[in-house]
Design a protein around this motif. Structure first.
Motif, mmCIF file in Angstrom:
data_model
loop_
_atom_site.group_PDB
_atom_site.id
_atom_site.type_symbol
_atom_site.label_atom_id
_atom_site.label_comp_id
_atom_site.label_asym_id
_atom_site.label_seq_id
_atom_site.Cartn_x
_atom_site.Cartn_y
_atom_site.Cartn_z
ATOM 1 N N SER A 45 0.823 -1.217 0.000
ATOM 2 C CA SER A 45 0.000 0.000 0.000
ATOM 3 C C SER A 45 0.853 1.262 0.000
ATOM 4 O O SER A 45 0.324 2.364 0.027
ATOM 5 N N GLY A 46 2.178 1.083 0.019
ATOM 6 C CA GLY A 46 3.089 2.222 -0.105
ATOM 7 C C GLY A 46 3.543 2.856 1.185
ATOM 8 O O GLY A 46 4.167 3.924 1.159
ATOM 9 N N PHE A 47 3.279 2.231 2.346
ATOM 10 C CA PHE A 47 3.717 2.836 3.606
ATOM 11 C C PHE A 47 5.243 2.787 3.673
ATOM 12 O O PHE A 47 5.847 1.711 3.628
ATOM 13 N N PRO A 48 5.913 3.956 3.771
ATOM 14 C CA PRO A 48 7.382 4.008 3.662
ATOM 15 C C PRO A 48 8.133 3.100 4.650
ATOM 16 O O PRO A 48 9.100 2.442 4.250
ATOM 17 N N MET A 49 7.716 3.049 5.899
ATOM 18 C CA MET A 49 8.432 2.194 6.858
ATOM 19 C C MET A 49 8.318 0.725 6.475
ATOM 20 O O MET A 49 9.268 -0.040 6.617
ATOM 21 N N ALA A 50 7.147 0.334 5.992
ATOM 22 C CA ALA A 50 6.963 -1.054 5.583
ATOM 23 C C ALA A 50 7.803 -1.378 4.352
ATOM 24 O O ALA A 50 8.404 -2.460 4.270
ATOM 25 N N VAL A 51 7.865 -0.443 3.408
ATOM 26 C CA VAL A 51 8.700 -0.641 2.215
ATOM 27 C C VAL A 51 10.167 -0.787 2.641
ATOM 28 O O VAL A 51 10.871 -1.700 2.181
ATOM 29 N N ALA A 52 10.629 0.098 3.517
ATOM 30 C CA ALA A 52 12.015 0.029 3.991
ATOM 31 C C ALA A 52 12.280 -1.298 4.707
ATOM 32 O O ALA A 52 13.330 -1.932 4.490
ATOM 33 N N TYR A 53 11.321 -1.735 5.532
ATOM 34 C CA TYR A 53 11.498 -2.997 6.260
ATOM 35 C C TYR A 53 11.556 -4.179 5.288
ATOM 36 O O TYR A 53 12.331 -5.113 5.493
ATOM 37 N N CYS A 54 10.752 -4.120 4.238
ATOM 38 C CA CYS A 54 10.792 -5.189 3.233
ATOM 39 C C CYS A 54 12.130 -5.196 2.488
ATOM 40 O O CYS A 54 12.645 -6.271 2.167
ATOM 41 N N HIS A 55 12.706 -4.028 2.240
ATOM 42 C CA HIS A 55 14.065 -3.990 1.676
ATOM 43 C C HIS A 55 15.051 -4.617 2.664
ATOM 44 O O HIS A 55 15.936 -5.381 2.264
ATOM 45 N N TYR A 56 14.889 -4.302 3.937
ATOM 46 C CA TYR A 56 15.789 -4.821 4.971
ATOM 47 C C TYR A 56 15.730 -6.353 5.042
ATOM 48 O O TYR A 56 16.750 -7.022 5.142
ATOM 49 N N MET A 57 14.506 -6.885 4.955
ATOM 50 C CA MET A 57 14.308 -8.321 5.123
ATOM 51 C C MET A 57 14.359 -9.104 3.806
ATOM 52 O O MET A 57 14.470 -10.324 3.821
ATOM 53 N N GLY A 58 14.246 -8.401 2.678
ATOM 54 C CA GLY A 58 14.172 -9.096 1.399
ATOM 55 C C GLY A 58 12.800 -9.720 1.175
ATOM 56 O O GLY A 58 12.682 -10.828 0.658
ATOM 57 N N ASN A 60 8.446 -9.227 0.057
ATOM 58 C CA ASN A 60 7.504 -8.568 -0.845
ATOM 59 C C ASN A 60 8.083 -8.393 -2.248
ATOM 60 O O ASN A 60 7.831 -7.405 -2.925
ATOM 61 N N GLY A 61 8.901 -9.378 -2.656
ATOM 62 C CA GLY A 61 9.486 -9.338 -3.992
ATOM 63 C C GLY A 61 10.698 -8.431 -4.111
ATOM 64 O O GLY A 61 11.212 -8.237 -5.209
ATOM 65 N N LEU A 62 11.161 -7.867 -3.006
ATOM 66 C CA LEU A 62 12.319 -6.976 -3.025
ATOM 67 C C LEU A 62 13.575 -7.746 -2.637
ATOM 68 O O LEU A 62 13.531 -8.649 -1.799
ATOM 69 N N LYS A 63 14.684 -7.372 -3.225
ATOM 70 C CA LYS A 63 15.964 -7.972 -2.876
ATOM 71 C C LYS A 63 16.393 -7.447 -1.503
ATOM 72 O O LYS A 63 16.222 -6.262 -1.205
ATOM 73 N N GLU A 66 20.269 -4.125 2.969
ATOM 74 C CA GLU A 66 20.338 -3.423 4.254
ATOM 75 C C GLU A 66 20.770 -1.973 4.084
ATOM 76 O O GLU A 66 20.310 -1.107 4.819
ATOM 77 N N LYS A 67 21.655 -1.703 3.136
ATOM 78 C CA LYS A 67 22.112 -0.327 2.924
ATOM 79 C C LYS A 67 20.963 0.555 2.437
ATOM 80 O O LYS A 67 20.773 1.655 2.938
ATOM 81 N N LYS A 68 20.195 0.075 1.481
ATOM 82 C CA LYS A 68 19.047 0.835 0.984
ATOM 83 C C LYS A 68 18.037 1.054 2.107
ATOM 84 O O LYS A 68 17.506 2.158 2.272
ATOM 85 N N ALA A 69 17.774 0.008 2.882
ATOM 86 C CA ALA A 69 16.829 0.133 4.002
ATOM 87 C C ALA A 69 17.339 1.171 5.001
ATOM 88 O O ALA A 69 16.575 2.039 5.442
ATOM 89 N N PHE A 70 18.623 1.115 5.337
ATOM 90 C CA PHE A 70 19.214 2.074 6.269
ATOM 91 C C PHE A 70 19.023 3.499 5.761
ATOM 92 O O PHE A 70 18.613 4.389 6.523
#
Length: 169
Positions: A45-58, A60-63, A66-70
């Motif tokens: 749904s585009g919530f920024p913290m959730a998107v960042a967390y998904c980047h951190y964890m890999g 929701n289809g995201l690689k 950790e650097k991008k999430a940070f």
């Protein structure tokens, strides 16, 4: 405008509840599958913290990145004038060297900022830092106080730490 505010509130709520299930906080029984599903729904749904967390964890289809999430956590913390979730994750990243150089002092600083806003996960993390003397002077009394604050808000990890403190005196 009202509809947009309601949607923003909802995706924020879904993220918060997802984190509660993922971490076993807010008196939620730890359910990692449910937590992940909710966090991913919030990210979709585009919530920024959730998107960042998904980047951190890999998730929701995201690689996993950790650097991008940070970098996203830094941006969210700045833009939101101190978002407690971003501060919590910045504390975690600095403390563990995820996406940045390890820095116990900065980790303690961000965990404390988040804890002071009522984030129970951060409160437990502040307690752990005091227990281990990471980024601060070791202090069993302060560690216990932070564990207890966190436990009263429903953090299962903090409840465990309070029990260990009682067991060990």
């Amino acid at each position: 405008i009202v509809v947009l505010l309601l949607i923003r509130y909802w995706v924020s709520w879904v993220f918060k509840k997802g984190m509660a299930y993922w971490q076993g906080s807010d008196f939620k029984k730890r359910d990692m599958d449910r937590g992940r599903m909710m966090i991913e729904a919030s990210a979709s749904s585009g919530f920024p913290m959730a998107v960042a967390y998904c980047h951190y964890m890999g998730w929701n289809g995201l690689k996993e990145d950790e650097k991008k999430a940070f970098e996203m956590y830094l941006k969210i913390e700045k833009e939101m004038n101190g978002d407690h979730w971003a501060q919590y994750m910045l504390g975690h990243c600095y403390n563990n060297g995820h996406g940045t150089d390890q820095d116990y002092n900065k980790g303690f600083e961000f965990y404390t900022k988040s804890a002071e806003q009522g984030n129970s996960l951060a409160m437990n993390s502040v307690g752990v830092r005091y227990n281990n003397g990471e980024g601060c002077d070791q202090n069993d009394t302060k560690a216990f106080e932070w564990y207890e604050k966190s436990a009263k808000l429903g953090s299962s990890n903090a409840m465990w730490n309070v029990g260990i403190c009682h067991e060990n005196g």
